[in-house]
Write a protein that holds these residues in place. Sequence first.
Motif, PDB file in Angstrom:
ATOM      1  N   ILE A 356       2.038   4.552   7.564  1.00 48.54           N
ATOM      2  CA  ILE A 356       2.515   3.607   6.547  1.00 48.54           C
ATOM      3  C   ILE A 356       1.469   2.521   6.293  1.00 48.54           C
ATOM      4  CG2 ILE A 356       4.248   1.827   6.083  1.00 48.54           C
ATOM      5  CD1 ILE A 356       6.247   3.680   7.615  1.00 48.54           C
ATOM      6  N   LYS A 357       0.834   2.047   7.368  1.00 52.42           N
ATOM      7  CA  LYS A 357      -0.182   1.001   7.214  1.00 52.42           C
ATOM      8  C   LYS A 357      -1.427   1.530   6.508  1.00 52.42           C
ATOM      9  CE  LYS A 357       1.268  -1.971  11.025  1.00 52.42           C
ATOM     10  NZ  LYS A 357       2.617  -1.398  11.151  1.00 52.42           N
ATOM     11  N   LEU A 358      -1.742   2.798   6.708  1.00 47.65           N
ATOM     12  CA  LEU A 358      -2.902   3.380   6.032  1.00 47.65           C
ATOM     13  C   LEU A 358      -2.714   3.439   4.516  1.00 47.65           C
ATOM     14  CD1 LEU A 358      -3.770   6.243   8.551  1.00 47.65           C
ATOM     15  CD2 LEU A 358      -5.384   4.496   7.745  1.00 47.65           C
ATOM     16  N   GLY A 359      -1.475   3.414   4.067  1.00 48.77           N
ATOM     17  CA  GLY A 359      -1.202   3.418   2.632  1.00 48.77           C
ATOM     18  C   GLY A 359      -1.038   2.040   2.031  1.00 48.77           C
ATOM     19  N   ASP A 360      -1.215   1.003   2.867  1.00 49.74           N
ATOM     20  CA  ASP A 360      -0.998  -0.376   2.430  1.00 49.74           C
ATOM     21  C   ASP A 360      -2.339  -1.033   2.083  1.00 49.74           C
ATOM     22  OD1 ASP A 360      -0.361  -3.020   2.039  1.00 49.74           O
ATOM     23  OD2 ASP A 360       0.649  -3.288   3.968  1.00 49.74           O
ATOM     24  N   PRO A 361      -2.582  -1.335   0.816  1.00 47.53           N
ATOM     25  CA  PRO A 361      -3.871  -1.914   0.449  1.00 47.53           C
ATOM     26  C   PRO A 361      -4.132  -3.282   1.073  1.00 47.53           C
ATOM     27  CG  PRO A 361      -2.330  -1.999  -1.400  1.00 47.53           C
ATOM     28  CD  PRO A 361      -1.701  -1.153  -0.343  1.00 47.53           C
ATOM     29  N   PHE A 363      -3.520  -4.038   4.013  1.00 42.20           N
ATOM     30  CA  PHE A 363      -3.993  -3.788   5.383  1.00 42.20           C
ATOM     31  C   PHE A 363      -5.358  -3.123   5.399  1.00 42.20           C
ATOM     32  CE2 PHE A 363      -4.111  -1.044   9.213  1.00 42.20           C
ATOM     33  CZ  PHE A 363      -4.036  -2.025  10.178  1.00 42.20           C
ATOM     34  N   THR A 364      -5.571  -2.143   4.498  1.00 41.50           N
ATOM     35  CA  THR A 364      -6.800  -1.352   4.541  1.00 41.50           C
ATOM     36  C   THR A 364      -7.903  -1.870   3.620  1.00 41.50           C
ATOM     37  OG1 THR A 364      -6.065   0.128   2.764  1.00 41.50           O
ATOM     38  CG2 THR A 364      -5.473   0.735   5.034  1.00 41.50           C
ATOM     39  N   GLY A 365      -7.520  -2.612   2.567  1.00 44.61           N
ATOM     40  CA  GLY A 365      -8.504  -2.993   1.563  1.00 44.61           C
ATOM     41  C   GLY A 365      -8.836  -1.851   0.625  1.00 44.61           C
ATOM     42  N   LEU A 366      -8.107  -0.766   0.718  1.00 42.45           N
ATOM     43  CA  LEU A 366      -8.312   0.407  -0.132  1.00 42.45           C
ATOM     44  C   LEU A 366      -7.219   0.450  -1.191  1.00 42.45           C
ATOM     45  CD1 LEU A 366      -9.160   2.947   2.725  1.00 42.45           C
ATOM     46  CD2 LEU A 366     -10.778   1.790   1.193  1.00 42.45           C
ATOM     47  N   THR A 367      -7.133   1.542  -1.932  1.00 38.82           N
ATOM     48  CA  THR A 367      -6.132   1.657  -2.995  1.00 38.82           C
ATOM     49  C   THR A 367      -4.733   1.831  -2.431  1.00 38.82           C
ATOM     50  OG1 THR A 367      -6.542   4.029  -3.068  1.00 38.82           O
ATOM     51  CG2 THR A 367      -7.744   2.665  -4.640  1.00 38.82           C
ATOM     52  N   ARG A 368      -3.744   1.507  -3.255  1.00 38.70           N
ATOM     53  CA  ARG A 368      -2.347   1.661  -2.865  1.00 38.70           C
ATOM     54  C   ARG A 368      -2.031   3.142  -2.645  1.00 38.70           C
ATOM     55  NH1 ARG A 368       1.695  -1.089  -6.921  1.00 38.70           N
ATOM     56  NH2 ARG A 368       0.541  -2.892  -6.107  1.00 38.70           N
ATOM     57  N   LEU A 378      -0.379   8.662  -8.280  1.00 37.63           N
ATOM     58  CA  LEU A 378       0.495   8.000  -7.305  1.00 37.63           C
ATOM     59  C   LEU A 378       0.004   8.126  -5.869  1.00 37.63           C
ATOM     60  CD1 LEU A 378       3.947   9.095  -8.763  1.00 37.63           C
ATOM     61  CD2 LEU A 378       2.700   6.958  -9.146  1.00 37.63           C
ATOM     62  N   GLY A 379      -0.790   9.169  -5.569  1.00 38.40           N
ATOM     63  CA  GLY A 379      -1.336   9.326  -4.230  1.00 38.40           C
ATOM     64  C   GLY A 379      -0.303   9.769  -3.210  1.00 38.40           C
ATOM     65  N   PHE A 380      -0.350   9.144  -2.037  1.00 38.81           N
ATOM     66  CA  PHE A 380       0.458   9.581  -0.888  1.00 38.81           C
ATOM     67  C   PHE A 380       1.777   8.815  -0.749  1.00 38.81           C
ATOM     68  CE2 PHE A 380      -3.483  11.051   1.749  1.00 38.81           C
ATOM     69  CZ  PHE A 380      -3.526  12.220   1.003  1.00 38.81           C
ATOM     70  N   CYS A 381       2.273   8.202  -1.796  1.00 41.85           N
ATOM     71  CA  CYS A 381       3.434   7.314  -1.648  1.00 41.85           C
ATOM     72  C   CYS A 381       4.652   8.010  -1.060  1.00 41.85           C
ATOM     73  CB  CYS A 381       3.778   6.693  -2.999  1.00 41.85           C
ATOM     74  SG  CYS A 381       4.258   7.889  -4.267  1.00 41.85           S
ATOM     75  N   THR A 382       4.898   9.266  -1.417  1.00 44.37           N
ATOM     76  CA  THR A 382       6.159   9.910  -1.015  1.00 44.37           C
ATOM     77  C   THR A 382       6.135  10.432   0.414  1.00 44.37           C
ATOM     78  OG1 THR A 382       5.983  10.785  -3.258  1.00 44.37           O
ATOM     79  CG2 THR A 382       7.955  11.313  -2.055  1.00 44.37           C
ATOM     80  N   MET A 383       4.960  10.643   0.970  1.00 48.31           N
ATOM     81  CA  MET A 383       4.896  11.190   2.333  1.00 48.31           C
ATOM     82  C   MET A 383       5.457  10.236   3.375  1.00 48.31           C
ATOM     83  SD  MET A 383       1.680  13.709   2.969  1.00 48.31           S
ATOM     84  CE  MET A 383       0.320  12.811   2.242  1.00 48.31           C
ATOM     85  N   GLN A 384       5.565   8.959   3.034  1.00 47.59           N
ATOM     86  CA  GLN A 384       6.209   8.020   3.956  1.00 47.59           C
ATOM     87  C   GLN A 384       7.643   8.449   4.246  1.00 47.59           C
ATOM     88  OE1 GLN A 384       5.953   3.977   2.632  1.00 47.59           O
ATOM     89  NE2 GLN A 384       3.709   3.891   2.792  1.00 47.59           N
ATOM     90  N   LYS A 385       8.303   8.974   3.232  1.00 50.99           N
ATOM     91  CA  LYS A 385       9.678   9.434   3.423  1.00 50.99           C
ATOM     92  C   LYS A 385       9.730  10.645   4.348  1.00 50.99           C
ATOM     93  CE  LYS A 385      11.257   7.700  -1.066  1.00 50.99           C
ATOM     94  NZ  LYS A 385      10.067   6.860  -1.281  1.00 50.99           N
TER      95      LYS A 385
END
Length: 506
Positions: A356-361, A363-368, A378-385
């Motif tokens: 979850i933190k890896l998908g948080d900009p 925290f990472t300074g990367l894209t959402r 949209l990227g990896f948003c749904t894999m959190q579920k």
Amino acid sequence: MGDVLQLDGTNLTIEDIYSVAREKKRIEIDETAKQKVINSRKLIYKLVDKNIPVYGFNRGVGLNKDKVIDTHFFEKYNRNLILSHCAGVKPEAAQDEVRAVMLARLNGLLIGCTGTHPKVVERYADFLNLGIHPVLPLRGSIGAADITTISHIGLTMIGEGEVEVSGAKYSAYLALEKSGLKPLNLGPKDGLAIVSSNALSAGTGALALYDCRKLLEIADIVYALSLEAIRGNVSPLNDSVHRMRSFPGQIQSLKNIQKMLKDSDLWTKHNPDSLQDPLSFRNVCQIHGAALDASHYTREQLERHLNSSDDNPCVLTEEGTILSCGNFEPIAWTIGFEMLGNALHHVTKSSCFRTIKLGDPAFTGLTRFLTPDEKQYLGFCTMQKTVSALDAEIRHLSNFASSDYISLAGDIEDHGTNAPYVVSKTREIIDRAVYILGIEALHAAQAIDLRGGLRLGRGTAAAYHAIRSVVPFLDKDRNLSADIERIYQLFKTGELLDQVRKNYKD
């Protein structure tokens, strides 16, 4: 390991069970062990003549312990014992599970405490070497000897029931005939020797521990890759701080992670603002180490079981007697699996938080959600579920079940462990953990690509390339289920570990 595994009842390991169950290694029975079986059988015949009351021998079993079994009724009684105890229900065991169960029981028989006829012992070896696999239901045992399930193995030995040979099912009678074997005629104590052991839970438990060892190695690799992806703080990987605590598993996890990160630029170029990373990153050696310690304890207890007798009654050849006992009680290692399941949940829960933190900009300074383009994809948003759902299942599977027993057989059998179910739950946890770690690895690899210009460690670089060989960089939205399944197979088959071990050089 050699082409043949010599069995003597004293030296069977988890790796041995894996080699026979999954690699179909041939087995041979040690001559000294054969003699122990012969000697215990001779004692049985002596006791027949004396007509000393013995449970399961010349008296019934369970609540029927007061029933007298006359010598002329031995064959029919032992056959009836097999038939009446076949009460397991589906699902049916896979081929590797059946082989693990038969090997576990065979090794226990070689200790010489059952008094069974040598032909029964030889039949287990024949089945393993000829690839004859009884159809074995996995459910129905309460974990006080797996009587209701492994009786189905005995069923095929007397020519009834079904077996699987080369992937096809046959009647046991036909399979025996094609293999040049005859159905067994059972004598005194043969039936009880076949049905009364914890071979189902012990055999499948051995496979679980083998898979768990691989899982925890993968967990260290994935974490190391994620730490590089976030440019995390490496101070928690300092040898000196771990010497102040020195739990064996913690130290083992530390060494694994350090090995993966050897030559990584993370040691010199981590994020200076990361004074203290979240606990899911900072405490990994301790969390993974606890699971390693739990697995080591469980392995030690299970291997002790595999190389000792769980027979009741117990034939004591040197003392010239046979005694009722509680050696079938598997609680010592069943609670190990309970502990291991709980420890593995901590491993997967931390992996979920890292994902979850890896998908948080922020925290990472990367894209959402690690999208390649925030305006289009949209990227990896749904894999959190997905990881959340899997973790919820693991949470419930990690609940204790060994104390959920009731009193049976007229209140004589008033203790149980549910050992097969406990082992089964642990295996389900391991399988879900592979998915969760795989999803974290997808996030870590994507973050590494988005960040760019990183020098990975020797081990993590090999892991990264193995991941990218099956799942390419997410350059646009696509079916993520397919990616998840590919990474799962990479981890599950051991291919990731093979690639890391092959490419890593000290």
